[in-house]
Write an enzyme that holds these catalytic residues in place. Sequence first.
Site, PDB file in Angstrom:
ATOM      1  N   ARG A  78       0.826  -1.119   0.119  1.00 40.26           N
ATOM      2  CA  ARG A  78      -0.105   0.023   0.032  1.00 40.26           C
ATOM      3  C   ARG A  78       0.877   1.383  -0.038  1.00 40.26           C
ATOM      4  O   ARG A  78       1.748   1.468   0.946  1.00 40.26           O
ATOM      5  CB  ARG A  78      -0.902  -0.109   1.314  1.00 40.26           C
ATOM      6  N   TYR A 106      -4.220   2.344  15.705  1.00 42.03           N
ATOM      7  CA  TYR A 106      -2.922   2.667  16.485  1.00 42.03           C
ATOM      8  C   TYR A 106      -3.441   2.626  18.146  1.00 42.03           C
ATOM      9  O   TYR A 106      -2.506   1.863  18.695  1.00 42.03           O
ATOM     10  CB  TYR A 106      -2.592   3.828  16.284  1.00 42.03           C
ATOM     11  N   ASN A 131      -7.427   2.442   9.901  1.00 37.20           N
ATOM     12  CA  ASN A 131      -6.175   2.428  10.254  1.00 37.20           C
ATOM     13  C   ASN A 131      -6.417   2.502  12.066  1.00 37.20           C
ATOM     14  O   ASN A 131      -6.869   3.084  12.470  1.00 37.20           O
ATOM     15  CB  ASN A 131      -5.539   3.694  10.027  1.00 37.20           C
ATOM     16  N   GLU A 163      -3.558   0.194   8.033  1.00 36.10           N
ATOM     17  CA  GLU A 163      -2.408   0.523   8.964  1.00 36.10           C
ATOM     18  C   GLU A 163      -2.367   0.203  10.380  1.00 36.10           C
ATOM     19  O   GLU A 163      -3.654   0.194  11.011  1.00 36.10           O
ATOM     20  CB  GLU A 163      -2.143   2.076   8.851  1.00 36.10           C
ATOM     21  N   GLU A 187      -7.038   8.746   6.108  1.00 38.29           N
ATOM     22  CA  GLU A 187      -7.062   9.685   7.246  1.00 38.29           C
ATOM     23  C   GLU A 187      -7.544  11.027   7.292  1.00 38.29           C
ATOM     24  O   GLU A 187      -6.905  11.886   7.478  1.00 38.29           O
ATOM     25  CB  GLU A 187      -5.952   9.349   8.310  1.00 38.29           C
ATOM     26  N   HIS A 193      -2.803  11.080   0.529  1.00 38.76           N
ATOM     27  CA  HIS A 193      -2.150  10.964   1.781  1.00 38.76           C
ATOM     28  C   HIS A 193      -1.356  12.229   2.243  1.00 38.76           C
ATOM     29  O   HIS A 193      -0.281  12.062   2.312  1.00 38.76           O
ATOM     30  CB  HIS A 193      -1.073   9.833   1.551  1.00 38.76           C
TER      31      HIS A 193
END
Length: 468
Positions: free
Chosen positions: A90, A309, A307, A375, A178, A133
């Site tokens: 990606r 985290y 994504n 991600e 994002e 991005h």
Amino acid sequence: MPEEVRSTSDSEGVVTHRFPPGFVWGAATAAFQIEGSTTVDGRTDSIWDEFCRRPGAVCDGDTGDPAVDHYRRYERDVALMAELGLGAYRFSIAWPRVRPDGGEVNPRGLDFYERLVDLLLDNGIAPWATFYHWDLPQALEERGGWTNRDTAYRFAEYVDAVLGRLGDRVPVWTTLNEPWCSAFLGYASGIHAPGRTEPRAAVAAVHHLLLAHGLGIAAVRAQAPAADAGVTLNLFPVEAADPDSPADREAARIVDGLQNRIFLDPVLRGAYPADMVEHLAPYGLTEHIQDGDLELISAPLDLLGVNYYRGHMVSGAPDNAPQGPSDWIGAEHVRFLSTGMPLTDSGWEVQPPGLLDTLIRVHQDYPAIPLHITENGAAYRDVFADDGTIRDVDRIEFLDAHLRAAHAAIERGVDLRGYFYWSLLDNFEWAEGYAKRFGIVHVDYTTQVRTPKQSARWYAKVISDNGF
Ligand code: IFM
């Protein structure tokens, strides 16, 4: 539990993760974070080139040049991906290479991505391309950037140019990465480019980014009907510190709305959440919505990129004074609390259960849509051992725990189809410059030598154990 989604340990105690056949195993990067060569072959400034020049904006005054010199070293990097056995890669395409200044098409910019995509395909690695991005052409920012509705139409032109060259070869396209960061970090707290601290601008940016997404999906459908298309959101589970406290529950509702639902709802339900429309009324959200926008924004997708985290634990603190510009528009009084979990080098808590919660929440609250973790990863202070290896045990533990959570989600019925580690290579971590290393491959920023860390070997084994 079906055989193919079992998690087991091999004879050496190394956990092997058995995922369903066809599960996509990949790693991710983004153009500005790795490419360098910011002034060659016709590329002009993005908002990040400009932001990096602003004193104090980026740690140590770091810039996107040479980053990890991927623009010139992509052949070696693809060879590395092949050595690790990645099934998919990606990456993002740089708008300022393809349409410098947001203007005419620059064939030399497209040439680079064509070479990259063809090399990936030759190596049996599926190219997953993201159109945006965060590297908006600076010239478009000077015309208002994402606060200007016209930027969404310029985005659609750029997408058309990319599809005209690569629409026949790239199997999966995602429009935005994002958008929360682009809108709120870029225009509200200003810690990301373009560094503006205007809440009303951030709210305008939310809608225009979503409009760009909708226009981008329409372009993919028209020009690359065989490809899959989606968008990538950074989702966070949000928990009230004290579930019995109305103020904490209210804080959690607002943060969840601003972080997650403000993007999930328009894309997957065709409407902004009613409570966010009310919350953002003073900042003009509805002023930007025109007839037909939400139909475009909610066009059916083939996948949602998640994504993940970490999560947020919040409490309402009505008496707190706001401390300067915040990402949390109209919620500056919310306090973000520690849950006491260990921290990565970014200061982020390691919270694997939050990945499971996030996947289940999307699965339950939104219409069925295949999910991919586009991600997930961690920065740690990697050190070379005397034998020249990097034994990044903390990153392996992070990866292992999150793969277990992903695996548990599949067992619970979530239609999860892939996992991309962030990041393949150490790279430019935005306002943190090169200070935070997320890669499974170490990069020496002086020599540009790549050294796979132990986590890369570990991940390669997981991939090969799963039949790749
Ligand atoms: O480096 C970023 C990436 O560009 C977007 N998602 C989060 C990563 C780590 O901060």
